[in-house]
Design an enzyme around this catalytic site. Structure first.
Site, mmCIF file in Angstrom:
data_model
loop_
_atom_site.group_PDB
_atom_site.id
_atom_site.type_symbol
_atom_site.label_atom_id
_atom_site.label_comp_id
_atom_site.label_asym_id
_atom_site.label_seq_id
_atom_site.Cartn_x
_atom_site.Cartn_y
_atom_site.Cartn_z
ATOM 1 C CD GLU A 204 -3.234 -1.008 1.937
ATOM 2 O OE1 GLU A 204 -3.302 -0.100 2.779
ATOM 3 O OE2 GLU A 204 -4.142 -1.841 1.762
ATOM 4 C CD GLU A 330 -3.458 -5.963 3.185
ATOM 5 O OE1 GLU A 330 -4.354 -5.224 3.660
ATOM 6 O OE2 GLU A 330 -2.249 -5.727 3.293
HETATM 7 O O1 AHR Z 1 -5.149 -5.579 7.128
HETATM 8 C C1 AHR Z 1 -5.054 -4.375 7.827
HETATM 9 C C2 AHR Z 1 -4.411 -3.273 6.998
HETATM 10 O O2 AHR Z 1 -5.218 -2.994 5.910
HETATM 11 C C3 AHR Z 1 -3.073 -3.590 6.387
HETATM 12 O O3 AHR Z 1 -2.022 -3.383 7.260
HETATM 13 C C4 AHR Z 1 -3.001 -2.636 5.249
HETATM 14 O O4 AHR Z 1 -2.213 -3.119 4.189
HETATM 15 C C5 AHR Z 1 -4.455 -2.422 4.865
HETATM 16 O O5 AHR Z 1 -4.770 -1.087 4.765
#
Ligand code: AHR
Length: 528
Positions: A204, A330
């Site tokens: 990110e 994610e």
């Molecule tokens: O999963 C929680 C957070 O969500 C992670 O650290 C980040 O990559 C995303 O914004």
């Protein structure tokens, strides 16, 4: 796209549905859906990594979730708790991403190797401001991967780390040479290098990983990835940071400038059922919600299909042969933190609603397995849409765990094309398909069909035709409950768990299945 869904949303049929619904619920519940599975036509393999997981140094995911230390009274092997490992082995974890998340871009791995009493201490600024004493570091993570029989997906620090640090890490983990890094690993107790299959260059980086523009990220990615080397026969897959949700501009710029340097790009996709992302505490409750919030979550979950399609289109404009894979590294539901828990630890409960959402996500990933080669639900223990919840020495599994365990029959199987006709699930004047289905054939020839009925109120009688084959036998498992909000607790750990599905039979050339409302069903069909 191998899966086609015909939703009966013509105004005429909706009027009929509603009219019927208003007069007799039973008649609506007996309305048929139809599925044709083409059992001889599969081409694509469903990468087991689609069913991957994510463990971040966040809240109690790693510490307590996995790591309890060798001296703990909680049974453990080399400090990693046995109950969690055993439960996860049953579910199967093909790949595990670590150490973050946002944490990855401030993690300096050298602090986390060597004798534990000498390791550094850092403030976990993203997640609760707690001290991380680095008790769980590279050796512990890779030991865990070996226990779980998982591929390792290590996320490197590009936000605040150096190129040298990243290069050293890969060499430390994977080189069998007489180099300083390999010898340091040996000194620290590991003679042979590990296999590290996947390496993320940042996380990110448009946000917590350095607030970079896509142009800056792409240029910096090109430099860092140069030093992510293949040592001693280890072939590493380099993963670039992709968009958060649908962000065509980010994807296009990064692909235009750096497609040739990457093997895959990550997409992050979180969903909720109400509220807003900001301020915190307005994302909606994990356990207290009504059908409106249920419906919105289902609708939001279904949007991942379009996000995948548009992201792939943006990628392919700069990678015409489709060489670069898409990882949804994610994903999952994100609710308010449970009251009474530490702020910033992202601890949330997990209901039937989360399980149904997970079933939809996974069926959509299967459908795009030609290009989606990995998924990592966030996160494996005690954080967001977790598989496992722990309370000290106690442990329970969640409804989402059960979906992953039921779906593990798809790992490495061949996706079968299918045609589905189902009615719409309507709420408040909006409509979504009521069913999301995926079919595959495993190495022994058994066909598995995972069926998600996201309609909170109405079941359906599904007639399934096997085009190109016929069924010798069928069994099934079902995950459902009377209430949408049903979840497991430490007091009632089996409030929701899979049951044998008795509503399926073979009738002539058809498989007939009475699919309950708000359920996930997996059928196993043996062919003649
Ligand atoms: O999963 C929680 C957070 O969500 C992670 O650290 C980040 O990559 C995303 O914004």
């Amino acid at each position: 796209m191998q899966h086609r869904c015909w939703v009966l949303v013509l105004s005429v049929s909706l009027v009929c549905d509603m009219a019927v619904a208003e007069t007799t619920i039973t008649a609506v519940d007996s309305e048929d859906s139809k599925l044709v599975v083409h059992v001889t036509e599969g081409k694509e393999t469903i990468a087991p990594e689609i069913y991957g997981h994510f463990a971040e140094h966040l809240g109690r995911c790693v510490y307590e979730g996995f790591w309890v230390g060798e001296d703990s009274e909680i049974p453990n092997v080399r400090g990693i708790r046995t109950d969690v490992v055993e439960a996860l082995k049953k579910m199967k974890v093909p790949v595990l991403r670590w150490p973050g998340g946002c944490f990855a871009d401030e993690y300096h791995w050298k602090e986390g190797v060597g004798p534990r009493e000498k390791r550094g201490k850092m403030i976990n600024t993203h997640w609760g401001g707690v001290i991380d004493d680095h008790a769980f570091g590279t050796h512990e993570f890779l030991d865990l991967c070996e226990m779980l029989d998982s591929e390792a997906y290590v996320a490197g620090n590009m936000g605040s780390g150096t190129v040298e640090e990243m290069q050293d890490w890969v060499e430390y983990m994977t080189s069998d040479s007489d180099s300083d890094m390999a010898n340091w690993r040996r000194q620290n107790g590991r003679e042979k290098p590990w296999r590290v299959r996947y390496f993320g260059v940042g996380n990110e980086n448009w946000g917590c990983g350095g607030n970079m523009t896509p142009e800056y990220y792409a240029e910096t990615f090109r430099r860092y990835q140069t030093y992510v080397r293949n040592y001693s026969g280890n072939r590493i897959v380099k993963v670039a940071c992709g968009p958060g949700g649908l962000d065509v501009t980010w994807t296009e710029v990064v692909m235009e400038k750096a497609a040739r340097q990457m093997n895959a790009i990550g997409l992050h996709y979180y969903v909720r059922g109400s509220g807003t992302w900001n301020p915190p505490g307005r994302k909606g409750s994990a356990t207290e919600f009504d059908e409106k919030e249920w419906f919105v979550l289902m609708k939001n979950t279904l949007t991942v299909e379009d996000a995948i399609t548009q992201t792939l289109q943006a990628m392919d404009r700069f990678d015409r042969r489709g060489r670069v894979d898409l990882y949804v590294d994610e994903w999952g539901t994100w609710w308010n933190e449970e009251s009474g828990t530490t702020r910033g630890f992202l601890y949330q409960q997990n209901t039937l609603r989360d399980a149904v959402s997970a079933g939809i996500f996974l069926n959509i990933f299967n459908a795009r397995c030609d290009r989606v080669k990995m998924g990592n639900i966030a996160q494996i223990n005690n954080v967001l849409q977790a598989m496992i919840l722990t309370k000290g020495k106690e442990m329970i599994v969640t409804p989402t765990y059960h979906v992953f365990e039921m779906y593990n029959v798809h790992h490495g199987a061949t996706l079968l094309p299918s045609d589905l006709a189902c009615r719409a699930y309507s709420f408040d004047g909006q409509q979504v398909p009521s069913l999301v289905v995926s079919s595959s054939k495993d190495a022994s020839g058994t066909v598995h069909v995972s069926i998600v009925n996201l309609d909170a109120q109405r079941g359906t009688n599904l007639e399934c035709l096997l085009e190109g084959g016929s069924a010798a036998g069928v069994t099934g498992r079902v995950l459902t409950a009377d209430r949408m909000q049903t979840h497991n607790t430490f007091e009632n750990p089996n409030a929701i768990e899979p049951a044998t599905f008795t509503g399926v039979s073979i009738d002539g050339g058809l498989i007939k299945a009475a699919i309950p409302a708000k359920s996930v069903v997996v059928l196993a069909i043996d062919l003649k």
